[in-house]
Design a protein around this motif. Structure first.
Motif: not given
Length: 70
Positions: A12, A51-52, A55-56, A58-59
């Protein structure tokens, strides 16, 4: 995991750095218009990719935590 090779495309921090550089190039008035447009597209793509990634991540952490709760 020790045998796996690290890719900077999935980091990131590296993606954020690419987005900042592309945004800087898009905002620079010293560049030709077509360079600024392409840099703007690159900045938007880097922001979407970042962002992806977040998000991944965190998921993945929330699903790992849910698996431990079972």
């Amino acid at each position: 995991m020790a045998g796996e090779k690290q890719s900077y495309g999935g980091a990131s921090g590296y993606t954020a750095f690419l987005g900042v550089v592309a945004f800087w190039a898009a905002a620079s008035s010293g560049n030709e218009p077509y360079v600024r447009v392409l840099a703007g597209i690159s900045a938007a793509a880097a922001a979407l990719h970042l962002g992806l990634l977040l998000f991944r991540r965190r998921r993945g952490r929330s699903s790992a935590a849910a698996a431990l709760d079972r």
